[in-house]
Design an enzyme around this catalytic site. Structure first.
Site, PDB file in Angstrom:
ATOM      1  N   LYS A 260      -8.230   5.902  -2.326  1.00 42.60           N
ATOM      2  CA  LYS A 260      -7.511   4.742  -1.770  1.00 42.60           C
ATOM      3  C   LYS A 260      -7.817   4.647  -0.277  1.00 42.60           C
ATOM      4  O   LYS A 260      -7.575   5.599   0.467  1.00 42.60           O
ATOM      5  CB  LYS A 260      -5.996   4.904  -1.996  1.00 42.60           C
ATOM      6  CG  LYS A 260      -5.121   3.913  -1.203  1.00 42.60           C
ATOM      7  CD  LYS A 260      -3.622   4.110  -1.461  1.00 42.60           C
ATOM      8  CE  LYS A 260      -2.778   3.228  -0.543  1.00 42.60           C
ATOM      9  NZ  LYS A 260      -1.314   3.409  -0.736  1.00 42.60           N
ATOM     10  N   LYS A 272       7.230  -3.388   5.501  1.00 43.14           N
ATOM     11  CA  LYS A 272       7.905  -2.120   5.770  1.00 43.14           C
ATOM     12  C   LYS A 272       8.772  -2.239   7.018  1.00 43.14           C
ATOM     13  O   LYS A 272       8.468  -3.035   7.904  1.00 43.14           O
ATOM     14  CB  LYS A 272       6.858  -1.010   6.008  1.00 43.14           C
ATOM     15  CG  LYS A 272       6.083  -0.578   4.789  1.00 43.14           C
ATOM     16  CD  LYS A 272       5.072   0.513   5.157  1.00 43.14           C
ATOM     17  CE  LYS A 272       4.230   0.909   3.945  1.00 43.14           C
ATOM     18  NZ  LYS A 272       4.995   1.649   2.920  1.00 43.14           N
ATOM     19  N   ASP A 283      -3.192   5.633   5.601  1.00 49.43           N
ATOM     20  CA  ASP A 283      -3.159   5.234   4.192  1.00 49.43           C
ATOM     21  C   ASP A 283      -4.564   5.137   3.575  1.00 49.43           C
ATOM     22  O   ASP A 283      -4.714   4.757   2.417  1.00 49.43           O
ATOM     23  CB  ASP A 283      -2.398   3.907   4.069  1.00 49.43           C
ATOM     24  CG  ASP A 283      -1.676   3.746   2.741  1.00 49.43           C
ATOM     25  OD1 ASP A 283      -1.469   4.776   2.055  1.00 49.43           O
ATOM     26  OD2 ASP A 283      -1.329   2.608   2.391  1.00 49.43           O
ATOM     27  N   ASP A 342       4.201  -3.972  -1.385  1.00 49.29           N
ATOM     28  CA  ASP A 342       3.980  -2.674  -0.739  1.00 49.29           C
ATOM     29  C   ASP A 342       3.445  -1.632  -1.730  1.00 49.29           C
ATOM     30  O   ASP A 342       2.992  -0.563  -1.337  1.00 49.29           O
ATOM     31  CB  ASP A 342       5.288  -2.190  -0.098  1.00 49.29           C
ATOM     32  CG  ASP A 342       5.068  -1.102   0.936  1.00 49.29           C
ATOM     33  OD1 ASP A 342       3.899  -0.842   1.284  1.00 49.29           O
ATOM     34  OD2 ASP A 342       6.073  -0.526   1.398  1.00 49.29           O
ATOM     35  N   ARG A 346      -1.958   1.225  -5.820  1.00 48.31           N
ATOM     36  CA  ARG A 346      -2.243   1.245  -7.263  1.00 48.31           C
ATOM     37  C   ARG A 346      -3.034   0.017  -7.682  1.00 48.31           C
ATOM     38  O   ARG A 346      -3.802   0.060  -8.644  1.00 48.31           O
ATOM     39  CB  ARG A 346      -0.923   1.392  -8.041  1.00 48.31           C
ATOM     40  CG  ARG A 346       0.013   0.235  -7.899  1.00 48.31           C
ATOM     41  CD  ARG A 346       1.438   0.591  -8.298  1.00 48.31           C
ATOM     42  NE  ARG A 346       2.118   1.411  -7.287  1.00 48.31           N
ATOM     43  CZ  ARG A 346       3.347   1.901  -7.428  1.00 48.31           C
ATOM     44  NH1 ARG A 346       4.039   1.658  -8.526  1.00 48.31           N
ATOM     45  NH2 ARG A 346       3.885   2.620  -6.466  1.00 48.31           N
TER      46      ARG A 346
HETATM   47  N1  BES Z   1       1.140   3.973   1.396  1.00 51.52           N
HETATM   48  C1  BES Z   1       2.425   3.896   0.793  1.00 51.52           C
HETATM   49  C2  BES Z   1       2.940   5.275   0.370  1.00 51.52           C
HETATM   50  C3  BES Z   1       3.673   6.047   1.429  1.00 51.52           C
HETATM   51  C4  BES Z   1       4.960   5.673   1.794  1.00 51.52           C
HETATM   52  C5  BES Z   1       3.127   7.175   1.984  1.00 51.52           C
HETATM   53  C6  BES Z   1       5.657   6.407   2.731  1.00 51.52           C
HETATM   54  C7  BES Z   1       3.815   7.903   2.922  1.00 51.52           C
HETATM   55  C8  BES Z   1       5.085   7.532   3.281  1.00 51.52           C
HETATM   56  C9  BES Z   1       2.372   3.033  -0.463  1.00 51.52           C
HETATM   57  O1  BES Z   1       1.482   1.978  -0.402  1.00 51.52           O
HETATM   58  C10 BES Z   1       3.730   2.454  -0.614  1.00 51.52           C
HETATM   59  O2  BES Z   1       4.121   1.695   0.233  1.00 51.52           O
HETATM   60  N2  BES Z   1       4.411   2.791  -1.702  1.00 51.52           N
HETATM   61  C11 BES Z   1       5.728   2.318  -1.938  1.00 51.52           C
HETATM   62  C12 BES Z   1       5.817   1.925  -3.383  1.00 51.52           C
HETATM   63  C13 BES Z   1       7.103   1.237  -3.728  1.00 51.52           C
HETATM   64  C14 BES Z   1       7.128  -0.142  -3.121  1.00 51.52           C
HETATM   65  C15 BES Z   1       7.220   1.151  -5.234  1.00 51.52           C
HETATM   66  C16 BES Z   1       6.699   3.452  -1.614  1.00 51.52           C
HETATM   67  O3  BES Z   1       6.405   4.598  -1.963  1.00 51.52           O
HETATM   68  O4  BES Z   1       7.716   3.169  -0.982  1.00 51.52           O
HETATM   69 ZN    ZN Z   2      -0.120   2.202   0.848  1.00 54.16          ZN
HETATM   70 MN    MN Z   3       2.356   0.269   0.483  1.00 57.24          MN
END
Ligand code: BES
Ligand code: ZN
Ligand code: MN
Length: 493
Positions: A260, A272, A283, A342, A346
């Protein structure tokens, strides 16, 4: 910064060096080699151990001032009572290298008496990790306040093929990790999808790999509606980069590494919160890990075919951005209801996993900073490991442990799939807060067709929010070590 690592078979007592670092276990007893170093110091090392000033605890250090020749400074570094592994040697060597950096000695020799190939590999890795820096965007201090950067580390080791091989492996992985860390440290306006194209081209040219680069138009032709919906909010050209390393006969199925590569993740329309959003420059760590691994694999010339695939873009809110409720179609035909923009990683990986199929993988492993849930679940000390093929999962877990990037398995039970069912499409892109790392992995599994696959959630492990002592705050190099170890283990099969 030019940085070089050498292996030398010189006896420690005859080393001429501004700094000789000696790694010792808990409550050490000195053997002949170290006693010979202690002679010109009038027995100061032995005295400090007898007085229990230096006890050899993990990360403990003590500095001795020597003469104008020979070992001009001696640094003892404790490695504690844990069994000597690659990771233990790596940590102690990194502590030594960081200390050398603070002293400004410029060069250093490193001794871990009786080091086997594994420990030597760890020393090379640690020396590189402890001297790693990203000075590009900072003005250097005035000349008079400057300390020399650590530019040369000589590892002392036995004159055997095994030790030479361990050293070569350590330096190769260290080079790969330096690439991954550099990319991870770069802010989102410096590391862009185009950076992955440039770095990919350099690696391909250095090691004779085939490189394929797709942009928006090519991805449209491939019907990658999932990846493309993430990129539709940014004017930046999204990039898919595939590197093919030909280490074995063309009919040998490759290991496919997938990463990714979100150069920045604002969350998109589901934006966010502001605090700590800047962290989201990391990321792209999965993609950085793939690039670093390909560099190391190229250097090691492993007799295995390997394909590295990264998908890179930036998740931005804008007038053209994808929005909650939209339905997109991935390249395998499945439709996805976007619940939360967000959950973009995936969406990018979905089309990469479909793309991977054309290489007929013997094994595909993806790495992604995929979920905040894995940070909550496992913290900074374990990679989340997912897969339905238990032998592949075990293989990846073993590789991670050997590499000092330990993982922990989580289930992909069908029951959790209820959470990603959509009323309007085949799937939705989020499954709520419960088991967030698992539902993300289950989403990915929908795009894996007929090959063994393991998913690594490195959101908690790719970037450290705190100084860990042996490495500074920032990118850790994970998952480069795991990726390379998987390929090395297959090469030994
Ligand atoms: N890149 C983030 C994952 C992440 C979040 C890594 C916080 C480190 C700290 C990913 O793209 C993301 O935002 N995931 C969301 C998914 C949710 C919206 C289902 C998350 O984990 O909050
Ligand atoms: Zn992300
Ligand atoms: Mn995200």
């Amino acid at each position: 910064m030019p940085f070089s690592l050498q292996l030398s078979h010189t006896a420690p007592a005859s080393v001429d060096s501004p700094l000789l670092a000696i790694i010792l276990p808990q409550d050490p007893s000195l053997d002949a080699a170290v006693r010979a170093v202690d002679t010109p110091l009038a027995g100061a090392i032995q005295r400090s151990i007898t007085r229990r000033d230096f006890r050899g605890g993990r990360d403990e250090t003590m500095l001795f001032v020597g003469g104008d020749t020979g070992a001009q400074r001696v640094l003892l570094v404790g490695r504690g009572s844990a069994t000597l592994t690659r990771a233990v040697a790596r940590r102690a060597a990194a502590i030594a290298a960081r200390q050398a950096g603070k002293l400004g000695t410029g060069a250093m020799h490193l001794l871990l008496d009786g080091a086997d190939a594994e420990a030597i590999e760890g020393l090379a890795l640690g020396a590189a990790a402890g001297s790693w820096a990203y000075p590009d965007l900072q003005t250097p201090p005035p000349e008079k306040d400057r300390r020399a950067q650590l530019e040369s580390v000589t590892v002392l080791g036995a004159d055997t093929d095994a030790v030479r091989a361990g050293f070569a492996a350590g330096t190769a992985v260290a080079e790969g990790q330096a690439i991954a860390k550099r990319l991870g440290m770069m802010p989102g306006n410096v590391c862009t999808p185009e950076t992955f194209v440039e770095v990919g081209r350099e690696i391909a040219a250095r090691h004779g790999m085939t490189i394929t680069v797709l942009g928006r138009a090519e991805m449209e032709q491939e019907k990658m509606g999932s990846f493309l919906c993430v990129a539709q909010g940014t004017p930046e050209e999204p990039r898919l980069v595939a590197l093919e390393y030909h280490g074995a006969a063309p009919d040998q199925q490759p290991i496919v590494l997938i990463g990714k590569g979100l150069c920045f993740d604002t969350g998109g329309i589901s934006i966010k919160p502001a605090p700590e959003m800047e962290w989201m420059k990391f990321d792209m760590s999965g993609a950085g890990g793939v690039m670093g691994a390909m560099e190391a694999i190229g250097r090691l010339q492993l007799p295995v075919n390997v394909v590295g695939i990264i998908g890179s873009t930036t998740n931005m809110p804008s007038g053209t951005a994808v929005k909650p409720g939209d339905v997109v179609r991935a390249s395998n035909g499945k439709t996805i209801e976007i619940i939360n923009t967000d959950a973009e990683g995936r969406l990018v990986l979905a089309d990469l996993l479909v793309f991977a199929k054309r290489f007929n993988p013997a094994l595909a492993v993806d790495a992604a900073t995929l979920t905040g849930a894995i940070v909550i679940g496992l913290g900074a000390n374990a990679v989340g490991v997912f897969g339905s093929d238990t032998s592949a999962v075990d293989e990846v877990l073993a590789a991670g442990t050997a590499a000092g990037e330990p993982g922990w398995p989580l289930p992909l039970w069908g029951e959790y799939k209820e959470q990603i069912k959509s009323d309007v499409a085949d799937l939705k892109n989020t499954g709520g807060r419960a088991a967030g790392a698992i539902t993300a992995a289950l989403f990915l599994q929908e795009f894996v067709d007929g090959y063994p696959w393991v998913h690594l959630d490195v959101a908690g492990t790719a970037y450290s929010q705190v100084d860990l002592g042996w490495i500074p705050k920032g990118p850790t190099g994970t998952p480069v070590g795991t990726f390379v170890e998987i390929v090395r283990a297959r090469a030994r099969r």
